[in-house]
Design an enzyme around this catalytic site. Structure first.
Site, short mmCIF file in Angstrom:
data_model
loop_
_atom_site.label_atom_id
_atom_site.label_comp_id
_atom_site.label_asym_id
_atom_site.label_seq_id
_atom_site.Cartn_x
_atom_site.Cartn_y
_atom_site.Cartn_z
N GLU A 200 0.85 -1.20 0.00
CA GLU A 200 0.00 0.00 0.00
C GLU A 200 0.88 1.23 0.00
OE1 GLU A 200 -2.30 -0.24 3.58
OE2 GLU A 200 -3.76 -1.62 2.73
N LYS A 237 -2.50 -1.17 19.22
CA LYS A 237 -3.24 -0.12 19.92
C LYS A 237 -2.96 -0.12 21.42
CE LYS A 237 -6.69 -1.07 16.48
NZ LYS A 237 -7.78 -2.01 16.17
N ARG A 292 -14.48 -10.23 14.07
CA ARG A 292 -14.59 -10.76 15.45
C ARG A 292 -14.88 -9.61 16.39
NH1 ARG A 292 -10.03 -8.25 17.10
NH2 ARG A 292 -8.26 -8.28 15.69
N ARG A 339 -5.30 0.21 27.60
CA ARG A 339 -4.90 -1.20 27.74
C ARG A 339 -3.77 -1.27 28.75
NH1 ARG A 339 -4.89 -4.25 21.88
NH2 ARG A 339 -6.65 -3.13 20.96
P1 ADP Z 1 -2.58 -5.50 11.55
O1 ADP Z 1 -3.69 -6.32 10.98
O2 ADP Z 1 -1.27 -6.21 11.62
O3 ADP Z 1 -2.96 -4.79 12.83
P2 ADP Z 1 -3.24 -3.14 9.95
O4 ADP Z 1 -3.39 -3.23 8.49
O5 ADP Z 1 -4.50 -3.07 10.77
O6 ADP Z 1 -2.33 -4.36 10.47
O7 ADP Z 1 -2.33 -1.90 10.34
C1 ADP Z 1 -1.89 -1.67 11.67
C2 ADP Z 1 -1.31 -0.29 11.79
O8 ADP Z 1 -0.18 -0.13 10.89
C3 ADP Z 1 -2.26 0.84 11.42
O9 ADP Z 1 -3.11 1.21 12.48
C4 ADP Z 1 -1.26 1.94 11.06
O10 ADP Z 1 -0.70 2.51 12.22
C5 ADP Z 1 -0.15 1.18 10.33
N1 ADP Z 1 -0.42 1.12 8.87
C6 ADP Z 1 -1.02 0.12 8.18
N2 ADP Z 1 -1.14 0.41 6.86
C7 ADP Z 1 -0.59 1.63 6.70
C8 ADP Z 1 -0.41 2.52 5.57
N3 ADP Z 1 -0.80 2.18 4.33
N4 ADP Z 1 0.19 3.72 5.78
C9 ADP Z 1 0.60 4.08 7.03
N5 ADP Z 1 0.46 3.31 8.13
C10 ADP Z 1 -0.11 2.10 7.98
#
Ligand code: ADP
Length: 452
Positions: A200, A237, A292, A339
């Site tokens: 991304e 988080k 979930r 948390r």
């Molecule tokens: P996971 O499923 O491992 O938690 P996520 O896709 O939910 O991964 O992303 C977790 C965190 O990583 C996001 O909350 C953000 O902080 C960072 N992140 C993910 N994708 C991007 C992106 N395209 N650009 C910037 N930060 C990202």
């Protein structure tokens, strides 16, 4: 309605599900590993079965053991909590094949959402904006370089099966890409038994904002507003709140409309969370769906008055959405969750061990979800979440004031906890102003909080 439910989890979420079952008059079966023999979820369930040794691969993740426990105890349904088997489509399928209701979406939808890259395509087709990125799985580093050329650096490599912030790498140039691609693949293969990667555009300093969805099996979908989850350490988080300080009523209404339609279109049922990143311009881009219950569901429960876990059970039993969610739905007040992890608040190193003193705060507007107590042992085998401290107020200021006094009165001795870090964050002028992004903690070096 179900008569008996097995809870395929441990810790605070197992207790949370037991609470919901007790209120619904449903009997409960706890499963536990040898390390959790003396845990509260074992004590408060109606029945309990040991499913294996401490290591989760041999107990909480062991599908044959969990299914055997369910068959021996003759349950109607399994609640998977979060983590462990909660997003395992094969497990959900085995449950259904064994005549046991899996409390969650249908296996095909879990499978779709479990591939972050396929989920992107599905929601994009349903009209949700996604972060610009690669199409399909990246074959190798060369293909990744080609894609990054089109998208524009910096980019972020992500594991298709990813979760918990693992298998991700930020890449700032083509030279950097091949070694980072290899590292991310290896981490993904080790963590998720799947090395597949996608890419991304890396959004600089975004906010993480997620929307809570509930859906029944008859095409009714409701969105219970959003949660702000930008205070993170290592992409995980740490503090969540609802509503987000930066989502306007207009943006909320627009997103809720879009999501109601999109989730209906993908055939989503039960509870789920749709996660977005917000860029500097205030635009939201989809990143993933968590199929979930989320760790942070209590903040939504406070502002909506809806019991998320009871709703999951009722919806899985075939009840209609209007038995769980009032119509019209009103969101009121503000809630914050800290948390409290058993970890060093500076290095984030886990701090398992025996809790020698424990005082849980209470009073108006404060909720603590925990399975810990004085003299219990926090085992080293599982995640470090010790307790969730949630505060509710008329507005953000009141919620913060309540959180501050609750943190002060939360005594945990014997293990290190993140309480001192929470106290520093809650005193930070940018946090108080609602002015923060996902890199907040890495820039937060005050009073010895290290940069990450
Ligand atoms: P996971 O499923 O491992 O938690 P996520 O896709 O939910 O991964 O992303 C977790 C965190 O990583 C996001 O909350 C953000 O902080 C960072 N992140 C993910 N994708 C991007 C992106 N395209 N650009 C910037 N930060 C990202």
């Amino acid at each position: 309605m179900f008569e008996k439910i097995l809870i395929a989890n441990r810790g605070e979420i197992a207790l949370r599900v037991i609470c919901a079952c007790k209120e619904l008059g449903i009997r409960t079966v706890a499963v536990y590993s040898e390390a959790d023999r003396n845990s509260l979820h074992v004590r408060f369930a109606d029945e309990a079965i040991c499913i294996g040794p401490a290591k989760s691969a041999r107990s909480y993740l062991n599908v044959p053991s969990v299914i055997s426990a369910a068959e021996i105890t003759n349950v109607n349904a399994i609640h998977p909590g979060y983590g462990f088997l909660s997003e395992n489509a094969d497990f959900a399928e085995v449950c259904e094949m064994s005549g046991i209701r899996f409390i969650g979406p249908k296996p095909a939808v879990i499978r779709l959402m479990g591939s972050k890259q396929r989920a992107r395509s599905a929601v994009a087709a349903a009209g949700i904006p996604v972060v610009p990125g690669s199409q399909g799985i990246l074959k190798d580093a060369d293909e990744a370089i080609q894609n990054a050329g089109h998208i524009g650096y910096p980019v972020i490599l992500k594991a298709v099966a990813g979760g918990g912030g693992r298998g991700m790498r930020i890449v700032r140039s083509a030279e950097e890409l091949p070694p980072l691609f290899q590292q991310a693949q290896q981490e993904a293969a080790a963590s998720f038994s799947c090395p597949d990667m996608y890419m991304e555009k890396f959004i600089a300093a975004p906010r993480h904002i997620e929307f809570q969805v509930l859906a029944d099996e008859y095409g009714h979908v409701e969105v219970l507003g959003e949660r702000e989850c930008s205070i993170q350490r290592r992409h995980q988080k740490l503090i969540e709140e609802a509503p987000s300080p930066c989502v306007t009523p207009e943006l909320r209404a627009k997103m809720c409309d879009l999501l109601r339609n999109a989730m209906r279109e993908v055939g989503y049922t039960n509870a789920g969370t749709v996660e977005f990143l917000m860029d500097e311009d205030g635009s939201l881009y989809f990143i993933e769906v968590n199929a979930r219950v989320q760790v942070e569901h209590p903040v939504t429960e406070f502002i909506s008055g809806v019991d998320m876990v009871k709703s999951q059970i009722l919806l899985a039993a075939g009840e209609r959405l209007d038995t769980c969610v009032p119509s019209p739905l009103t969101l009121r007040g503000h809630a914050i969750e800290c948390r409290v992890n058993a970890e060093n608040p500076v290095t984030y190193t886990p701090s398992p061990g025996r809790i020698t003193a424990f005082n849980v705060p209470g009073c108006v507007g404060v909720r603590v979800d925990t399975a810990a107590h004085a003299d219990c042992v926090i085992p080293p085998y599982y995640d470090s979440l010790l307790a969730k401290l949630i505060a509710y107020g008329r507005d953000r200021g009141e919620a913060i004031a309540r959180m501050n006094r609750a943190l002060e009165m939360f005594i945990v001795e014997g293990v290190d906890t993140s309480i001192p870090l929470h106290q520093r964050i809650l005193a930070d002028p940018d946090f108080l102003a609602g002015n923060f992004t996902t890199d907040f903690l890495s820039r937060f070096a005050a009073n010895g909080a290290r940069t990450v």
